[in-house]
Design an enzyme around this catalytic site. Structure first.
Site, mmCIF file in Angstrom:
data_model
loop_
_atom_site.group_PDB
_atom_site.id
_atom_site.type_symbol
_atom_site.label_atom_id
_atom_site.label_comp_id
_atom_site.label_asym_id
_atom_site.label_seq_id
_atom_site.Cartn_x
_atom_site.Cartn_y
_atom_site.Cartn_z
ATOM 1 N N SER A 34 32.469 49.315 56.258
ATOM 2 C CA SER A 34 31.832 50.260 57.162
ATOM 3 C C SER A 34 30.828 51.181 56.503
ATOM 4 C CB SER A 34 32.841 51.135 57.992
ATOM 5 O OG SER A 34 33.640 50.039 58.719
ATOM 6 N N GLU A 55 43.071 59.213 51.678
ATOM 7 C CA GLU A 55 42.001 60.208 51.387
ATOM 8 C C GLU A 55 42.045 61.368 50.762
ATOM 9 O OE1 GLU A 55 43.138 59.057 54.429
ATOM 10 O OE2 GLU A 55 41.827 57.571 55.088
ATOM 11 N N PHE A 80 37.963 61.674 58.708
ATOM 12 C CA PHE A 80 39.121 61.685 57.700
ATOM 13 C C PHE A 80 38.386 62.291 56.419
ATOM 14 C CE2 PHE A 80 39.573 57.592 60.150
ATOM 15 C CZ PHE A 80 40.725 58.181 61.050
ATOM 16 N N ASP A 114 36.671 53.535 69.272
ATOM 17 C CA ASP A 114 37.726 54.307 68.722
ATOM 18 C C ASP A 114 38.187 55.304 69.257
ATOM 19 O OD1 ASP A 114 38.506 52.004 67.141
ATOM 20 O OD2 ASP A 114 37.237 52.582 65.348
#
Ligand SMILES: Cc1ncc(C[n+]2csc(CCOP(=O)(O)OP(=O)(O)O)c2C)c(N)n1
Lengths: 311, 278
Positions: A34, A55, A80, A114
């Protein structure tokens, strides 16, 4: 206007810069397809670290890499990259001013399907609040390429916020990009609209339509949100009777806040904010319909311009 | 022991839930087909065999709780909740529609959803909190949570895993949906976090390893967990991402993929859709 992918431009730029500068290393948290960091892996597998879906650890690891002389670029979705790793970014990176580059991809509402957990309406605010941090928002693929180069040349932490969807190409490949300098993309004299990201093309559309009513709107591509000096903002509002800001972000703490604080002494200069009004995101089947839902439209910018002119 | 007939019923229910997932995604838009199908059998066993709840009173205090820590698999939970009557089945045709109830990831505005998940790594902590609170209240309700194997890279999972053991949460049952794929590809190639079972054991958990598509093994593991006292249990379920849809099985492209019209029809056929009309 032709649309192009910013994230593809980003990934390609990293690959190109990685060729010249071996200090560049890339860290990813399972979203490489992505964010397009995966392109770097294909070219330089040794300098690419898949960190797993972790992360916070990725941000901390980047701090360490920069302390031994590397230029780490870390990647995730914006929500994130900025939020999940926030304390590591604050304590281990920003506090020291380490040379870590943070890519927040699929930013704003651009991951429309999402929903709230994946949409970042607060990442600019979070990153901007950190001393030493630079915050960039490319308007198109062309500017993205120049920005990635500027990030490498800049010594210190930088956050770049990248849209998931293809956006109209507005900027000129031959013009210069400099961190901290705002670019006028349409000149005008009545109202100054500071916009960034997806909102710039909407501001241009609004300006076009307002011109028919005899209202002259200046559109400024505020692709640097920080550092933004008072002088830089003030220079662009000279002679204007009002100011509008437009961002794909909460009206709390982002571009609107940055511009308003630079204009704090301009008592007779009304300002309006176009942005997400203190609300989390939601799912939608298309990006456009979601932008509409949150009032991130050319019409909303037009209305705001009229409001500040009525002053 | 559970009868063969009952097992068959559960297996058929899992097939229906998968079919419903495929139909929710439809042709064109992307959807998390892979991760929804890999845990469909586990979700079925929990909702249709083990858990205590009342769809007409979804907030009943003594209900069991189900949390999908890997929230991107929401579709399979939506399929179960609608089938059980938590909300009308028509809602399944409006997943991710602007203004609709069913979001891309689980949201507490949906009856039957117990936590907003989707940011990976957070479900087990929330489950711990529920288990602690329910125990304080003297309730025998149990908390069930499903995690992805890629999700196990998140440090918070292991903070939570330590806490579950520290607090001796035997009213908590975790599942790891071990489909061996994360979003970008095979876990062993991308970020090898194996071995999984010894990690949980070292953290003080009772570990059961099963075939996550064998309904009898799933049921037996759930029963076994109910007998374990003084520590939490994790069931590590070996699964296949995209299970039941041949072109999606073990295929990272269907982590969050779109189906063509042909693929859609094939998926429905493979999942035993009964053709209407003619
Ligand atoms: C904190 C966080 N980081 C990244 C993501 C994006 N993401 C969604 S699903 C996924 C892969 C999940 O892999 P796994 O846990 O193995 O789930 P499964 O394969 O069962 O779908 C990623 C990286 C996320 N939802 N949350």
């Amino acid at each position: 206007m032709k649309k192009e992918s910013l994230r593809l431009a980003y990934g390609q730029a990293l690959v190109e810069l990685g060729r010249e500068d071996e200090r560049i290393v890339v860290l990813e948290a399972d979203l490489g397809k992505s964010t397009m960091s995966i392109l770097f892996q294909e070219e330089y597998p040794d300098r690419y670290f898949e960190m797993g879906i972790a992360e916070a650890n990725m941000a901390g690891t980047a701090a360490g890499l920069s302390l031994v002389g590397k230029i780490p670029f870390i990647h995730s979705f914006a929500v994130f990259a900025s939020g999940r790793a926030y304390d590591q970014i604050r304590q281990s990176i920003a506090l020291v001013g380490l040379n870590v580059k943070i890519c927040g991809s699929s930013a704003g509402l651009s991951d429309f399907g999402d929903g709230a957990t994946h949409q970042s309406i607060e990442d600019m605010a979070l990153m901007r609040a950190n001393p030493n941090m630079t915050v960039l928002v490319p308007v198109d693929a062309v500017e993205t390429r120049k920005m990635v180069k500027a990030m490498v040349d800049w010594d210190g932490p930088v956050y770049i916020r990248i849209n998931r969807n293809d956006l109209p190409v507005i900027t000129d490949p031959d013009s210069d990009f400099e961190i901290g300098k705002l670019q006028v993309v349409r000149d005008g004299s009545d109202v100054a609209v500071f916009a960034n990201g997806v909102m710039v093309s909407m501001a241009l559309e609004a300006a076009e339509e307002l011109a028919k009513d005899g209202i002259s709107v200046k559109v400024i591509n505020a692709s640097t949100v920080k550092p933004l000096t008072d002088e830089e903002v003030l220079a662009h509002v000279e002679g204007c009777r009002g100011v509008v800001t437009a961002e794909e972000h909460s009206i709390i703490g982002g571009l609107g806040s940055a511009v308003a604080s630079a204009l704090r002494r301009k008592r007779d200069l009304p300002i309006e904010f176009v942005g997400v009004r203190d609300s989390f995101g939601t799912s939608a089947l298309s990006y456009e319909e979601l932008l509409n839902h949150y009032g991130l439209t050319a019409d909303a910018i037009k209305d705001a311009v009229k409001v500040v002119l009525e002053g | 022991m559970i009868s063969d007939e009952r097992i068959k019923q559960l297996e058929d229910k899992a097939r229906q839930l998968r079919l419903s997932v495929v139909e929710m995604i439809g042709v064109g838009p992307v959807g998390h087909l892979g991760g929804s199908c890999s845990c469909a059998d586990i979700v079925t066993a929990l909702y249709y065999y083990r858990m205590n709840f009342d769809p007409k009173d979804p907030r009943k205090p003594d209900r069991d709780r189900f949390l999908l820590s890997k929230g991107h698999a929401a579709l399979v939970q939506y399929a179960a909740l609608a089938d059980l009557g938590f909300f009308p089945k028509e809602e399944l045709r409006r997943v991710k529609v602007l203004g609709g109830m069913l979001q891309g990831h689980p949201d507490m505005n949906t009856p039957g959803i117990e936590a907003n998940t989707g940011s990976l790594g957070q479900g087990l902590s929330i489950a711990n909190g529920m288990a602690l609170g329910l125990r304080l209240d003297g309730l025998t309700s149990k908390v069930f949570v499903v995690l992805g194997d890629g999700e196990l890279a998140e440090g918070q999972v292991w903070e939570a895993a330590m806490a579950s053991a520290n607090f001796k949460l035997d009213n908590l049952l975790a599942f790891v949906d071990q489909n061996a794929l994360q979003a970008t590809g095979p876990i062993v190639e991308r970020f090898d976090l194996n071995p999984i079972a010894p990690k949980w054991a070292a953290f003080g958990w009772h570990v059961i390893e099963i075939d996550g598509h064998n309904m009898r093994e799933i049921v037996a593991a759930i029963d076994e967990a109910d007998t374990v006292k003084g520590r939490p249990t994790v069931i590590i379920a070996k699964t296949v991402k995209g299970k039941g849809v041949s072109f999606a099985e073990n295929n990272p492209a269907f982590h969050n993929g779109a189906m063509t019209a042909e693929q859609y029809e094939q998926a429905r056929r493979e999942l035993g859709a009964v053709e209407e009309g003619c």
